[in-house]
Design a protein around this motif. Structure first.
Motif, PDB file in Angstrom:
ATOM      1  N   ALA A 230      19.253  38.597 -25.751  1.00 48.29           N
ATOM      2  CA  ALA A 230      19.022  39.619 -26.780  1.00 48.29           C
ATOM      3  C   ALA A 230      18.235  39.002 -27.910  1.00 48.29           C
ATOM      4  CB  ALA A 230      20.350  40.186 -27.290  1.00 48.29           C
ATOM      5  N   TRP A 231      17.386  39.828 -28.562  1.00 47.72           N
ATOM      6  CA  TRP A 231      16.562  39.254 -29.622  1.00 47.72           C
ATOM      7  C   TRP A 231      16.192  40.291 -30.674  1.00 47.72           C
ATOM      8  CZ3 TRP A 231      15.077  40.247 -24.668  1.00 47.72           C
ATOM      9  CH2 TRP A 231      13.946  41.043 -24.450  1.00 47.72           C
ATOM     10  N   LEU A 232      15.845  39.760 -31.862  1.00 45.23           N
ATOM     11  CA  LEU A 232      15.380  40.544 -32.996  1.00 45.23           C
ATOM     12  C   LEU A 232      14.023  40.020 -33.438  1.00 45.23           C
ATOM     13  CD1 LEU A 232      18.643  40.610 -35.180  1.00 45.23           C
ATOM     14  CD2 LEU A 232      17.708  42.529 -33.898  1.00 45.23           C
ATOM     15  N   CYS A 233      13.224  40.889 -34.067  1.00 46.29           N
ATOM     16  CA  CYS A 233      11.914  40.504 -34.583  1.00 46.29           C
ATOM     17  C   CYS A 233      11.815  40.847 -36.074  1.00 46.29           C
ATOM     18  CB  CYS A 233      10.806  41.226 -33.826  1.00 46.29           C
ATOM     19  SG  CYS A 233      10.745  40.850 -32.070  1.00 46.29           S
ATOM     20  N   ILE A 253      20.357  36.015 -36.621  1.00 42.22           N
ATOM     21  CA  ILE A 253      20.446  35.742 -35.194  1.00 42.22           C
ATOM     22  C   ILE A 253      21.867  35.908 -34.657  1.00 42.22           C
ATOM     23  CG2 ILE A 253      20.904  33.259 -35.344  1.00 42.22           C
ATOM     24  CD1 ILE A 253      18.831  32.910 -33.063  1.00 42.22           C
ATOM     25  N   ASN A 254      22.846  35.872 -35.543  1.00 39.63           N
ATOM     26  CA  ASN A 254      24.232  36.016 -35.088  1.00 39.63           C
ATOM     27  C   ASN A 254      24.535  37.421 -34.576  1.00 39.63           C
ATOM     28  OD1 ASN A 254      24.933  33.343 -35.708  1.00 39.63           O
ATOM     29  ND2 ASN A 254      25.290  33.874 -37.855  1.00 39.63           N
ATOM     30  N   TYR A 255      23.729  38.402 -34.966  1.00 41.10           N
ATOM     31  CA  TYR A 255      23.984  39.776 -34.510  1.00 41.10           C
ATOM     32  C   TYR A 255      23.690  39.934 -33.020  1.00 41.10           C
ATOM     33  CZ  TYR A 255      24.953  41.029 -39.292  1.00 41.10           C
ATOM     34  OH  TYR A 255      25.531  41.096 -40.548  1.00 41.10           O
ATOM     35  N   LEU A 267      15.678  34.900 -32.393  1.00 42.63           N
ATOM     36  CA  LEU A 267      15.144  35.563 -33.582  1.00 42.63           C
ATOM     37  C   LEU A 267      13.693  35.149 -33.726  1.00 42.63           C
ATOM     38  CD1 LEU A 267      15.734  37.316 -36.158  1.00 42.63           C
ATOM     39  CD2 LEU A 267      16.007  35.141 -37.376  1.00 42.63           C
ATOM     40  N   PHE A 268      12.791  36.132 -33.703  1.00 43.35           N
ATOM     41  CA  PHE A 268      11.363  35.890 -33.899  1.00 43.35           C
ATOM     42  C   PHE A 268      11.002  36.303 -35.318  1.00 43.35           C
ATOM     43  CE2 PHE A 268      12.036  36.678 -29.403  1.00 43.35           C
ATOM     44  CZ  PHE A 268      11.257  35.722 -28.778  1.00 43.35           C
ATOM     45  N   ARG A 269      10.522  35.346 -36.122  1.00 43.69           N
ATOM     46  CA  ARG A 269      10.180  35.648 -37.518  1.00 43.69           C
ATOM     47  C   ARG A 269       8.733  35.257 -37.785  1.00 43.69           C
ATOM     48  NH1 ARG A 269      10.264  32.628 -42.289  1.00 43.69           N
ATOM     49  NH2 ARG A 269      11.371  30.892 -41.299  1.00 43.69           N
ATOM     50  N   GLU A 270       7.946  36.227 -38.217  1.00 43.56           N
ATOM     51  CA  GLU A 270       6.548  35.972 -38.543  1.00 43.56           C
ATOM     52  C   GLU A 270       6.461  35.246 -39.880  1.00 43.56           C
ATOM     53  OE1 GLU A 270       2.397  38.517 -38.710  1.00 43.56           O
ATOM     54  OE2 GLU A 270       4.206  39.396 -39.595  1.00 43.56           O
ATOM     55  N   SER A 272       3.357  33.577 -40.892  1.00 45.38           N
ATOM     56  CA  SER A 272       2.003  33.884 -41.353  1.00 45.38           C
ATOM     57  C   SER A 272       1.262  34.494 -40.172  1.00 45.38           C
ATOM     58  CB  SER A 272       1.293  32.619 -41.857  1.00 45.38           C
ATOM     59  OG  SER A 272       1.179  31.665 -40.818  1.00 45.38           O
ATOM     60  N   ALA A 273       0.046  34.923 -40.397  1.00 43.95           N
ATOM     61  CA  ALA A 273      -0.714  35.528 -39.308  1.00 43.95           C
ATOM     62  C   ALA A 273      -0.866  34.535 -38.156  1.00 43.95           C
ATOM     63  CB  ALA A 273      -2.083  35.963 -39.811  1.00 43.95           C
ATOM     64  N   GLY A 274      -0.324  34.885 -36.994  1.00 50.44           N
ATOM     65  CA  GLY A 274      -0.434  34.025 -35.832  1.00 50.44           C
ATOM     66  C   GLY A 274       0.561  32.886 -35.784  1.00 50.44           C
ATOM     67  N   GLU A 275       1.572  32.899 -36.654  1.00 50.47           N
ATOM     68  CA  GLU A 275       2.590  31.832 -36.663  1.00 50.47           C
ATOM     69  C   GLU A 275       3.976  32.470 -36.640  1.00 50.47           C
ATOM     70  OE1 GLU A 275       4.058  27.939 -39.280  1.00 50.47           O
ATOM     71  OE2 GLU A 275       2.465  29.246 -40.024  1.00 50.47           O
ATOM     72  N   ILE A 276       4.719  32.223 -35.554  1.00 44.84           N
ATOM     73  CA  ILE A 276       6.030  32.829 -35.357  1.00 44.84           C
ATOM     74  C   ILE A 276       7.088  31.734 -35.263  1.00 44.84           C
ATOM     75  CG2 ILE A 276       7.398  34.426 -33.960  1.00 44.84           C
ATOM     76  CD1 ILE A 276       4.812  35.657 -35.075  1.00 44.84           C
ATOM     77  N   LYS A 277       8.072  31.782 -36.137  1.00 45.33           N
ATOM     78  CA  LYS A 277       9.224  30.897 -36.035  1.00 45.33           C
ATOM     79  C   LYS A 277      10.229  31.536 -35.082  1.00 45.33           C
ATOM     80  CE  LYS A 277       8.397  27.583 -39.154  1.00 45.33           C
ATOM     81  NZ  LYS A 277       8.368  26.146 -38.813  1.00 45.33           N
ATOM     82  N   VAL A 278      10.734  30.755 -34.143  1.00 40.22           N
ATOM     83  CA  VAL A 278      11.668  31.268 -33.151  1.00 40.22           C
ATOM     84  C   VAL A 278      12.975  30.483 -33.230  1.00 40.22           C
ATOM     85  CG1 VAL A 278      12.023  31.874 -30.731  1.00 40.22           C
ATOM     86  CG2 VAL A 278       9.686  31.738 -31.665  1.00 40.22           C
ATOM     87  N   GLY A 279      14.077  31.213 -33.405  1.00 38.57           N
ATOM     88  CA  GLY A 279      15.393  30.598 -33.393  1.00 38.57           C
ATOM     89  C   GLY A 279      16.086  30.878 -32.075  1.00 38.57           C
ATOM     90  N   PHE A 280      16.812  29.897 -31.562  1.00 41.50           N
ATOM     91  CA  PHE A 280      17.561  30.016 -30.313  1.00 41.50           C
ATOM     92  C   PHE A 280      19.038  29.744 -30.585  1.00 41.50           C
ATOM     93  CE2 PHE A 280      13.324  28.549 -29.353  1.00 41.50           C
ATOM     94  CZ  PHE A 280      12.966  29.055 -28.105  1.00 41.50           C
ATOM     95  N   ARG A 281      19.919  30.575 -30.054  1.00 38.29           N
ATOM     96  CA  ARG A 281      21.360  30.310 -30.093  1.00 38.29           C
ATOM     97  C   ARG A 281      21.921  30.649 -28.723  1.00 38.29           C
ATOM     98  NH1 ARG A 281      19.549  28.751 -34.106  1.00 38.29           N
ATOM     99  NH2 ARG A 281      20.296  28.917 -36.253  1.00 38.29           N
ATOM    100  N   SER A 282      22.874  29.849 -28.245  1.00 37.32           N
ATOM    101  CA  SER A 282      23.435  30.104 -26.926  1.00 37.32           C
ATOM    102  C   SER A 282      24.953  30.075 -26.951  1.00 37.32           C
ATOM    103  CB  SER A 282      22.923  29.077 -25.919  1.00 37.32           C
ATOM    104  OG  SER A 282      23.468  27.791 -26.168  1.00 37.32           O
ATOM    105  N   LYS A 283      25.514  30.643 -25.917  1.00 39.60           N
ATOM    106  CA  LYS A 283      26.957  30.602 -25.687  1.00 39.60           C
ATOM    107  C   LYS A 283      27.223  29.736 -24.468  1.00 39.60           C
ATOM    108  CE  LYS A 283      27.795  35.327 -27.361  1.00 39.60           C
ATOM    109  NZ  LYS A 283      28.228  36.689 -26.948  1.00 39.60           N
ATOM    110  N   GLY A 284      28.450  29.250 -24.374  1.00 41.34           N
ATOM    111  CA  GLY A 284      28.792  28.431 -23.229  1.00 41.34           C
ATOM    112  C   GLY A 284      28.037  27.121 -23.254  1.00 41.34           C
ATOM    113  N   ASP A 285      27.519  26.718 -22.112  1.00 41.91           N
ATOM    114  CA  ASP A 285      26.867  25.412 -22.014  1.00 41.91           C
ATOM    115  C   ASP A 285      25.361  25.554 -21.774  1.00 41.91           C
ATOM    116  OD1 ASP A 285      27.228  22.622 -22.180  1.00 41.91           O
ATOM    117  OD2 ASP A 285      27.024  22.427 -20.013  1.00 41.91           O
ATOM    118  N   ILE A 286      24.776  26.663 -22.221  1.00 38.98           N
ATOM    119  CA  ILE A 286      23.345  26.868 -22.034  1.00 38.98           C
ATOM    120  C   ILE A 286      22.564  25.973 -22.994  1.00 38.98           C
ATOM    121  CG2 ILE A 286      21.477  28.538 -22.023  1.00 38.98           C
ATOM    122  CD1 ILE A 286      23.656  29.029 -19.930  1.00 38.98           C
TER     123      ILE A 286
END
Length: 330
Positions: A230-233, A253-255, A267-270, A272-286
């Motif tokens: 699941a993801w948000l932008c 990202i906790n939602y 979580l994909f966060r813009e 600047s133009a053409g620059e996206i910060k991406v956060g990753f969170r996992s459950k279990g042992d992923i």
């Protein structure tokens, strides 16, 4: 009292440098979180009490919810940094020099750099590198440093360290919370950590702009067909329209992560133009650290991030595909 192991590896050299220095510059990463701010607050309080002239720098100001931390008036940012010639520079909670942004200008090669961090894959950029990927928070390492150095852990230091530990373990709910983590939290409470104040300031003083941002971002929620990702932008326009700042994206990202059946949240966060910060969170042992590394990022096994150069749609397509391949559900 919690018993910590004796100094190992490069901790001894950290102590040598800090003991010899009279003027110390502390640096923390961009978009500061509770762990780096708690860690730098604790070190400011401890070093000032030892008579060391100490200041700190961060490219971004501390979020409102953390400005209660002791001695953050000595945490400078942007163009507010006064002239200061340190004997040693300590970089906290930063896996590589890219994380500290414009603070790299202070690392001119003339002053020794001490690197204290708990992220997997730290680039070992310091002259002295004390790294502990097993530590749930950088704040735990600062606790060990205080004990080994013989610095008094005052209520101010304990409050800062408790904040670091609490926030990087998700209020002691994440998988990095161990029995030792809880014992340390109890000890910090005994030493005067103001836990009620921390809870109120960090979790119960959200600016109105944060709620406006949240209401605008939740409709972007997407879930993979099998329900495991699941993801948000978040776009720059969304942040600006809500009146929020980049720090207000912390926690969004906790939602998606809380959805039943979701194994990886993004979580994909813009930025600047053409620059996206991406956060990753996992459950279990992923292991999302391995996925983030594929895109030039890093972090922890269950909490990582990267920067994607391209459009939001490209970032979503490529990174969601990589996550689903990792899960075996592509």
């Amino acid at each position: 009292m919690m018993q910590k192991p004796p100094a190992e590896g490069d901790l001894g050299q950290v102590l040598v440098h800090l003991s010899a220095a009279s003027r110390i510059l502390l640096i923390v990463h961009k978009v500061p979180d509770g762990d780096c701010l708690g860690s730098v607050s604790a070190m400011l309080s401890a070093l000032l009490a030892e008579g060391k002239e100490t200041v700190a720098f961060c490219e971004d100001p501390a979020p409102v919810g953390y400005r209660f931390l002791p001695n953050l008036s000595r945490l400078y940012h942007a163009n507010t940094m006064p002239p200061f010639q340190p004997d040693v520079i300590v970089v906290l909670d930063s896996a590589d020099l890219g994380r500290i942004g414009e603070a790299v200008r202070f690392l001119d090669g003339n002053v020794p750099v001490v690197n204290i961090d708990h992220h997997i894959g730290n680039s070992r950029f310091g002259d002295v590198n004390w790294l502990d990927p097993a530590a749930p928070a950088c704040g735990e390492m600062i606790y060990t440093l205080c004990r080994e150095a013989g610095w008094k852990i005052t209520p101010d230091v304990a409050t800062a360290l408790y904040t670091a530990l609490m926030t990087d373990t998700g209020s002691f709910q994440y998988a990095n919370t161990t029995a030792d983590t809880l014992r340390l939290a109890a000890e910090l409470r005994d030493l005067g950590a103001r836990a009620n104040e921390i809870r109120e300031e960090v979790y119960e003083r959200k600016p109105l702009a944060y709620l406006r941002l949240l209401s605008a971002v939740l409709p972007t929620l997407q879930v993979s067909k099998d329900g495991t990702v699941a993801w948000l932008c978040v776009t720059r326009e969304t942040i600006a329209a809500s009146g929020a700042g980049s720090n207000d994206c912390d926690g969004l990202i906790n939602y998606p992560r809380s959805i039943d059946g979701v194994r990886v949240a993004l979580l994909f966060r813009e930025v600047s133009a053409g620059e996206i910060k991406v956060g990753f969170r996992s459950k279990g042992d992923i292991d999302v650290y391995a996925i983030a590394c594929r895109f030039g990022g890093g972090g922890h096994r269950r909490a990582s991030g990267c920067t994607f150069m391209g459009r939001m749609e490209e970032a979503e397509a490529q990174i969601v595909q990589a996550v689903m391949e990792k899960l075996g559900t592509a």
